[in-house]
Design an enzyme around this catalytic site. Structure first.
Site, PDB file in Angstrom:
ATOM      1  N   ASP A 301      -8.591  -6.315 -10.277  1.00  0.00           N
ATOM      2  CA  ASP A 301      -9.616  -5.734  -9.401  1.00  0.00           C
ATOM      3  C   ASP A 301     -10.621  -6.781  -8.880  1.00  0.00           C
ATOM      4  O   ASP A 301     -11.286  -7.453  -9.657  1.00  0.00           O
ATOM      5  CB  ASP A 301     -10.383  -4.620 -10.155  1.00  0.00           C
ATOM      6  CG  ASP A 301     -10.990  -3.600  -9.214  1.00  0.00           C
ATOM      7  OD1 ASP A 301     -10.704  -3.657  -8.005  1.00  0.00           O
ATOM      8  OD2 ASP A 301     -11.763  -2.744  -9.694  1.00  0.00           O
ATOM      9  N   LYS A 350     -10.830   2.928 -11.427  1.00  0.00           N
ATOM     10  CA  LYS A 350     -11.977   2.133 -10.971  1.00  0.00           C
ATOM     11  C   LYS A 350     -13.099   2.191 -11.998  1.00  0.00           C
ATOM     12  O   LYS A 350     -13.746   1.194 -12.296  1.00  0.00           O
ATOM     13  CB  LYS A 350     -12.430   2.704  -9.625  1.00  0.00           C
ATOM     14  CG  LYS A 350     -13.262   1.821  -8.766  1.00  0.00           C
ATOM     15  CD  LYS A 350     -12.641   0.498  -8.448  1.00  0.00           C
ATOM     16  CE  LYS A 350     -12.682   0.104  -7.017  1.00  0.00           C
ATOM     17  NZ  LYS A 350     -11.974  -1.127  -6.714  1.00  0.00           N
ATOM     18  N   LYS A 391     -20.446  -0.048   2.634  1.00  0.00           N
ATOM     19  CA  LYS A 391     -20.618   0.590   1.323  1.00  0.00           C
ATOM     20  C   LYS A 391     -22.065   0.515   0.861  1.00  0.00           C
ATOM     21  O   LYS A 391     -22.725  -0.489   1.046  1.00  0.00           O
ATOM     22  CB  LYS A 391     -19.713  -0.112   0.318  1.00  0.00           C
ATOM     23  CG  LYS A 391     -19.800   0.458  -1.078  1.00  0.00           C
ATOM     24  CD  LYS A 391     -18.573   0.147  -1.843  1.00  0.00           C
ATOM     25  CE  LYS A 391     -18.890  -0.569  -3.117  1.00  0.00           C
ATOM     26  NZ  LYS A 391     -17.665  -0.987  -3.764  1.00  0.00           N
ATOM     27  N   LYS A 463     -12.903  -8.169 -11.487  1.00  0.00           N
ATOM     28  CA  LYS A 463     -13.819  -7.327 -12.272  1.00  0.00           C
ATOM     29  C   LYS A 463     -13.459  -7.250 -13.747  1.00  0.00           C
ATOM     30  O   LYS A 463     -14.314  -7.261 -14.597  1.00  0.00           O
ATOM     31  CB  LYS A 463     -13.762  -5.898 -11.732  1.00  0.00           C
ATOM     32  CG  LYS A 463     -14.755  -5.602 -10.652  1.00  0.00           C
ATOM     33  CD  LYS A 463     -15.060  -4.123 -10.638  1.00  0.00           C
ATOM     34  CE  LYS A 463     -14.722  -3.372  -9.395  1.00  0.00           C
ATOM     35  NZ  LYS A 463     -14.673  -3.891  -8.116  1.00  0.00           N
TER      36      LYS A 463
HETATM   37  P1  NAI Z   1      -7.573   0.312   2.405  1.00  0.00           P
HETATM   38  O1  NAI Z   1      -7.299   1.705   1.997  1.00  0.00           O
HETATM   39  O2  NAI Z   1      -8.227   0.073   3.707  1.00  0.00           O
HETATM   40  O3  NAI Z   1      -6.236  -0.539   2.398  1.00  0.00           O
HETATM   41  C1  NAI Z   1      -5.197  -0.323   1.515  1.00  0.00           C
HETATM   42  C2  NAI Z   1      -3.888  -0.356   2.299  1.00  0.00           C
HETATM   43  O4  NAI Z   1      -2.832  -0.262   1.376  1.00  0.00           O
HETATM   44  C3  NAI Z   1      -3.723   0.791   3.277  1.00  0.00           C
HETATM   45  O5  NAI Z   1      -3.454   0.283   4.563  1.00  0.00           O
HETATM   46  C4  NAI Z   1      -2.528   1.581   2.725  1.00  0.00           C
HETATM   47  O6  NAI Z   1      -1.752   2.123   3.739  1.00  0.00           O
HETATM   48  C5  NAI Z   1      -1.797   0.508   1.945  1.00  0.00           C
HETATM   49  N1  NAI Z   1      -0.942   0.939   0.840  1.00  0.00           N
HETATM   50  C6  NAI Z   1      -1.161   1.923  -0.064  1.00  0.00           C
HETATM   51  N2  NAI Z   1      -0.175   1.940  -0.981  1.00  0.00           N
HETATM   52  C7  NAI Z   1       0.675   0.950  -0.658  1.00  0.00           C
HETATM   53  C8  NAI Z   1       1.879   0.455  -1.233  1.00  0.00           C
HETATM   54  N3  NAI Z   1       2.392   1.013  -2.322  1.00  0.00           N
HETATM   55  N4  NAI Z   1       2.486  -0.604  -0.640  1.00  0.00           N
HETATM   56  C9  NAI Z   1       1.961  -1.178   0.474  1.00  0.00           C
HETATM   57  N5  NAI Z   1       0.827  -0.748   1.060  1.00  0.00           N
HETATM   58  C10 NAI Z   1       0.188   0.286   0.488  1.00  0.00           C
HETATM   59  O7  NAI Z   1      -8.426  -0.319   1.203  1.00  0.00           O
HETATM   60  P2  NAI Z   1      -9.255  -1.686   1.163  1.00  0.00           P
HETATM   61  O8  NAI Z   1     -10.674  -1.377   1.459  1.00  0.00           O
HETATM   62  O9  NAI Z   1      -8.560  -2.713   1.948  1.00  0.00           O
HETATM   63  O10 NAI Z   1      -9.168  -2.016  -0.398  1.00  0.00           O
HETATM   64  C11 NAI Z   1      -7.925  -2.366  -0.956  1.00  0.00           C
HETATM   65  C12 NAI Z   1      -7.990  -2.357  -2.467  1.00  0.00           C
HETATM   66  O11 NAI Z   1      -8.892  -3.346  -2.911  1.00  0.00           O
HETATM   67  C13 NAI Z   1      -8.440  -1.025  -3.057  1.00  0.00           C
HETATM   68  O12 NAI Z   1      -7.681  -0.714  -4.188  1.00  0.00           O
HETATM   69  C14 NAI Z   1      -9.848  -1.309  -3.472  1.00  0.00           C
HETATM   70  O13 NAI Z   1     -10.260  -0.508  -4.553  1.00  0.00           O
HETATM   71  C15 NAI Z   1      -9.740  -2.770  -3.871  1.00  0.00           C
HETATM   72  N6  NAI Z   1     -11.032  -3.404  -3.847  1.00  0.00           N
HETATM   73  C16 NAI Z   1     -11.728  -3.560  -2.671  1.00  0.00           C
HETATM   74  C17 NAI Z   1     -12.974  -4.139  -2.677  1.00  0.00           C
HETATM   75  C18 NAI Z   1     -13.739  -4.385  -1.421  1.00  0.00           C
HETATM   76  O14 NAI Z   1     -14.836  -4.902  -1.501  1.00  0.00           O
HETATM   77  N7  NAI Z   1     -13.216  -4.097  -0.258  1.00  0.00           N
HETATM   78  C19 NAI Z   1     -13.602  -4.544  -3.933  1.00  0.00           C
HETATM   79  C20 NAI Z   1     -12.792  -4.342  -5.089  1.00  0.00           C
HETATM   80  C21 NAI Z   1     -11.550  -3.819  -5.031  1.00  0.00           C
END
Ligand code: NAI
Length: 506
Positions: A301, A350, A391, A463
């Protein structure tokens, strides 16, 4: 900024390597009654660093998501030296927020006693972001230009300028099992691999090979920045050993998560695998597999905003002798990550990584906390679509002062989550590549030993750091000092002591 060159009999720069000799000091402690007996241990270590960064590509799982599109746009924009107009004036592409691109470390002092600072890549050569290739998978088939538009993170001028290049980038079909994420994610899943888990692993391996060949890469890092999954069950026979995990994939066991399939494919292809989300992708069988194949894994994470600040504030309070007794964190966000986390089983993943971050700091001070005593620590996350990627994090820290006094801090943070995360993704890749070029050996030994499969050096960026053995360190300052001191050791410099006695003695 300048590169540094160390002049010492203990450091040799050859065409291929930097060969350095450093004293490594530890202290062995033994408790007898009220006394801790401490035996200092010193030994000479030789450190060998290959000087040339490898031709590297990153494959993002979740390429079309907020983080994936933001990192890709940042790579393209920086490579092109993109400039654009904003209402505040002209802006140009940069890497603000990146440890490897925008932070410096103190190297020493000059003739006037002034501190001299250098970027990390000035100490040892690090992969340059302009040389990093990018590819990836997503369950949504949108090209990256359309995905960036949907994600609402990038300035519209930036989207316009990069659209011709982003439009050419299409995520590969993904391994996806919706039962591991929120049901609300199914609606975007139009780009999913068919077949059994074994067939999916096979296809992911082919994708990695295809990317490697197409871009003539020496190294591929696979980085999960897809949705948070629920925790997978860990049980004997299922995923407790490498062989059991591989057999479970062959049997198409439904409790093997999609993220574990990516990790297995990466490991079998000799790639580093980084888990940017909280779920337990790296089950014991996966770790054994990585060890067996001599590849690196990093988890879990991304540590971007709230947790980073928490690991600084609680460290400060506990090390100042103040007793935090209650830590309450509220978040609300409106991006797809927030939407996915609105399901209880993904939120739980989370919550676990967010809650464990203060444990080692609390345990470090038995004067403040009795055995087993912990501050109350609560984490709440709510999905509020209107705020999009911006956020909001609100934290309240309450601590006890002398004479029964109380001190309460309230911290409010607003920022685009993905603009914090994208530089971190870059740092993870840059440092992970670096870690494959370093070897250590006790002076006089024949063989250099690489970093352990579980790459704890990157704890600063995650994290809930996974470590191979010993204790987890959550204190941000200690995590950063670890990276700095390892870089220093690569060029024969001892750890930064911060004593600076040359300025302090009479
Ligand atoms: P998001 O939801 O915009 O992007 C995730 C992408 O993954 C989506 O486009 C979705 O279609 C795709 N996806 C889902 N399952 C999949 C799979 N099995 N194979 C391939 N693609 C898949 O989320 P975001 O904001 O980009 O965050 C991504 C991850 O990073 C989340 O788990 C979030 O909790 C983690 N994260 C983000 C932080 C941040 O500051 N943005 C901080 C800490 C963790």
């Amino acid at each position: 900024m300048a590169n540094i060159r160390v002049l010492s009999d203990d450091v040799h720069y050859t065409e291929e390597h930097i060969l350095a000799k450093v004293q490594y000091e530890t202290a062995h402690c033994k408790r007898t009654g009220d006394t801790i007996q401490v035996t200092p241990r010193r030994r000479w270590l030789e450190v060998r660093t290959a000087r040339r960064p490898q031709r590297t590509g990153v494959m993002l799982v979740g390429w079309g998501g907020n983080n994936g599109t933001t990192l890709t746009a940042a790579l393209l924009a920086n490579r092109a030296g993109l400039r654009w107009e904003t209402k505040e004036g002209e802006r140009r592409a940069d890497w603000l927020g990146s440890l490897t691109q925008c932070a410096t470390l103190r190297v020493g002092s000059d003739d006037d006693g002034k501190d001299v600072w250098a970027p990390m890549s000035g100490v040892v050569p690090l992969l340059h972001p302009d040389d990093l290739e990018v590819d990836g998978w997503d369950v949504s088939s949108l090209d990256l230009a359309a995905a960036a538009r949907r994600n609402r993170v990038l300035d519209v001028e930036v989207q316009r300028a990069l659209a011709p290049q982003l439009r050419e980038l299409r995520p590969r079909a993904a391994a996806f099992d919706c039962s591991f994420v929120a049901a609300n994610q199914q609606e975007r899943a139009d780009n999913v691999l068919p077949g059994t888990r074994a067939q999916q692993v096979q296809r992911l391996r082919e994708d990695i090979r295809d990317f490697k060949k197409a871009k003539s890469l020496e190294r591929v890092v696979v980085l999960w920045t897809a949705n948070t999954e629920r925790f997978a069950e860990v049980r004997p026979g299922l995923n407790d050993t490498a062989d059991n995990l591989l057999a479970s994939i062959e049997r198409n066991e439904t409790e093997v998560s999609s993220s574990t399939l990516y990790a297995v494919a990466a490991i079998l292809e000799g790639c580093t695998y980084i888990n940017g989300s909280p779920q337990n992708t790296l089950v014991p069988g996966c770790l054994e597999l990585a060890e067996r194949h001599g590849t690196h894994v990093v988890g879990d994470d991304l540590k971007t905003g709230q947790t980073k600040l928490k690991s600084v504030l609680v460290d400060f309070l506990v090390s100042a002798g103040i007793k935090p007794t209650s830590i309450v964190s509220y978040n609300h966000l409106g991006n797809n990550d927030g939407k996915n986390l609105s399901a209880p089983h993904t939120f739980r993943s989370k919550e676990i990584t967010k809650r464990n971050v203060v444990d080692d700091m609390v345990d470090s001070n038995p004067i403040l906390y009795a055995p087993g005593e912990h501050p109350d620590h609560v984490v709440v996350i709510k999905y509020v679509p209107y705020v999009g990627d911006s956020k909001r994090a609100m934290d309240e820290y309450t601590g006890e002062l002398m004479f029964g006094g109380r001190q309460t801090f309230v911290v409010h943070n607003t920022c685009e989550d993905s603009l914090l995360a994208a530089p971190l993704l870059l740092d993870l890749v840059v440092l992970a590549e670096f870690c494959t070029r370093v070897g250590f050996r006790p002076a006089g030994d024949d063989e250099y030993v690489p970093f352990h499969s579980v790459l704890a050096l990157l704890s600063y960026l995650v994290k809930a750091p996974m470590v191979p053995r010993g204790t987890v360190v959550n204190s941000l300052f200690r995590q950063r000092a670890c990276i700095e001191n390892v870089l220093r050791a690569c060029v024969g410099l001892g750890p930064e002591s911060n004593m600076q006695l040359e300025h302090k003695l009479a």
